[in-house]
Design an enzyme around this catalytic site. Structure first.
Site, PDB file in Angstrom:
ATOM      1  N   ASP A   1      -8.029   5.075  11.770  1.00  0.00           N
ATOM      2  CA  ASP A   1      -6.670   5.605  11.746  1.00  0.00           C
ATOM      3  C   ASP A   1      -6.544   6.915  10.985  1.00  0.00           C
ATOM      4  OD1 ASP A   1      -5.513   3.766  13.386  1.00  0.00           O
ATOM      5  OD2 ASP A   1      -4.782   2.464  11.787  1.00  0.00           O
TER       6      ASP A   1
ATOM      7  N   SER B   1      -5.514  -8.332   7.630  1.00  0.00           N
ATOM      8  CA  SER B   1      -4.900  -7.021   7.767  1.00  0.00           C
ATOM      9  C   SER B   1      -4.363  -6.947   9.187  1.00  0.00           C
ATOM     10  CB  SER B   1      -5.933  -5.917   7.519  1.00  0.00           C
ATOM     11  OG  SER B   1      -5.380  -4.652   7.817  1.00  0.00           O
TER      12      SER B   1
ATOM     13  N   ASP C   1       0.814  -1.214   0.000  1.00  0.00           N
ATOM     14  CA  ASP C   1       0.000   0.000   0.000  1.00  0.00           C
ATOM     15  C   ASP C   1       0.846   1.262   0.000  1.00  0.00           C
ATOM     16  OD1 ASP C   1      -1.900  -1.949   0.310  1.00  0.00           O
ATOM     17  OD2 ASP C   1      -3.002  -0.926   1.882  1.00  0.00           O
TER      18      ASP C   1
ATOM     19  N   ARG D   1      -0.732   5.840  17.027  1.00  0.00           N
ATOM     20  CA  ARG D   1      -0.902   6.853  15.975  1.00  0.00           C
ATOM     21  C   ARG D   1      -0.436   8.255  16.376  1.00  0.00           C
ATOM     22  NH1 ARG D   1      -0.293   2.608  13.432  1.00  0.00           N
ATOM     23  NH2 ARG D   1      -2.083   1.598  12.457  1.00  0.00           N
TER      24      ARG D   1
END
Length: 402
Positions: free
Chosen positions: A125, A179, A16, A96
């Site tokens: 996210d 994932s 990605d 994050r």
């Protein structure tokens, strides 16, 4: 688009973000700076450097942030005993704000005018990253490719990668069907068969823990030493924050501790099923509450419990850098000044059992008062009669109404 000259990309080196790197260069005709953070995900990060160089990147940042992550983010969160919706220990959420912080710092260092991430438009996210960016640098430009491009399937991403000569070894077949996101606090799994909330996760999915039924038949005992609400030693051996969490992950995982299968409410509005492994965090939460049980005043402890769901939602929803989180943290940290002592735990087949807790200087537990034996006048039991009558007054008045 022509206004963007340089962008800092949160880069993993995977499919990605490698596609995003090339897409940014093509779409915005800009220079890309890559930033790869080691938060303890357990993967070799140097290949990300080689991939970035192969794609023409001149400024590449690969940084070990494990100590900062645990010391400045995980530990403060665990002082609050934060847990989202009664189950989730916030392993992805808490990573994050640190990534966002470092991206903004790198943007300042390199003169970049934008930052970018690989989060999709369906998840939490994107919110966490961008609230962090704006909370730290109000005028920063943010590029979220998943909300702009038409590469909305794995097949399209693979075709794009092949047409642009982007290395995708190990991505076509043989990889995990899930994932996944990992750091020192946890590893998460989404997608695949987990999209059916009735389907049981495959045993082969779990990476950090054995199944409880396959854990050792003999329990493991450990002692955690607390100072100011944080673990500073295990079994008497001083450790850094990252060393504490890494050790607890290993010993707890070996005892089948830390697996979680939940359906959570995402901030963007949908329900999502995910599985998590948080071995060390599961132990730390239980132990921290144990040491607080003898060192915190009753109302202090109850106030923290009232604040905790709000604090957990703040972290989950991406407001780490908000004034309300900072204010709550100041209050929480004030309560932790006397949270000092030792907790003894028994780890056995998926269970964390508190078997002892002590604090030489800061314990509020008084055996002379609490005893069922003769307390030599330390507590006058007759005082309870008036206490009960006063508290029963409104109940008696109400009962007379019928």
């Amino acid at each position: 688009m022509s206004e963007i000259k340089k962008v800092v990309l949160a880069y993993s080196g995977g499919l990605d973000t490698s596609v995003i790197l090339q897409w940014l260069k093509e779409t915005y005709d800009c220079e890309v700076v890559t930033f790869t953070a080691d938060l303890g995900q357990g993967e070799e990060l140097e290949p990300a450097r080689a991939k970035a160089e192969a794609l023409g990147v001149k400024e590449i940042y690969i940084e070990d942030l494990r100590e900062e992550f645990v010391r400045d983010f995980v530990f403060p969160m665990f002082r609050a005993n934060a847990i989202y919706e009664g189950e989730y220990l916030l392993g992805t959420s808490i990573a994050r704000p640190l990534i966002a912080k470092r991206q903004v710092e790198i943007a300042r260092e390199t003169g970049a005018d934008a930052v970018s991430h690989g989060a999709t438009g369906k998840g939490n996210d994107q919110v966490r990253f961008e609230l962090g960016y704006y909370g730290l640098e109000p005028n920063i430009k943010v590029i979220a490719p998943w909300r702009e491009w038409d590469l909305l399937s794995r097949e399209k991403l693979l075709r794009y990668a092949e047409s642009h000569g982007i290395s995708i070894e190990g991505k076509k077949k043989g990889g995990s069907p899930y994932s996944m996101d990992a750091n020192l606090l946890h590893i998460s799994y989404e997608g695949g068969i987990l999209e059916d909330p009735w389907a049981e996760a495959e045993e082969s999915m779990w990476r950090w823990s054995v199944a409880p039924e396959n854990a050792p038949d003999k329990p493991t005992y450990i002692e955690l030493t607390y100072r100011g609400g944080d673990v500073v030693a295990i079994d008497g051996e001083e450790m850094t924050p990252a060393q504490v969490l890494a050790y607890l992950n290993k010993v707890a995982g070996a005892n089948g501790i830390g697996r979680l299968d939940i359906v959570e409410n995402r901030y963007v509005g949908m329900k999502s099923r995910g599985c998590y492994e948080t071995p060390g965090g599961t132990v730390m939460l239980r132990a921290h509450r144990a040491i607080e049980s003898i060192t915190l005043d009753r109302e202090e402890a109850h106030l923290k419990d009232e604040l905790m769901p709000r604090y957990a939602s703040i972290v989950y929803n991406g407001y780490w850098w908000s004034p309300e989180r900072r204010a709550m943290q100041a209050l929480i940290d004030e309560t932790q000044r006397r949270v000092n002592g030792v907790v003894r735990l028994k780890l056995y087949k998926g269970n964390v059992v508190v078997v002892g807790r002590k604090s030489e200087k800061d314990s509020l537990f008084d055996a002379n008062i609490a005893t069922f034996e003769d307390d030599a006048g330390a507590y006058n039991q007759k005082d309870a009669e008036g206490f009960i009558r006063l508290n029963a007054l409104r109940l008696k008045v109400g009962a007379k109404r019928g």
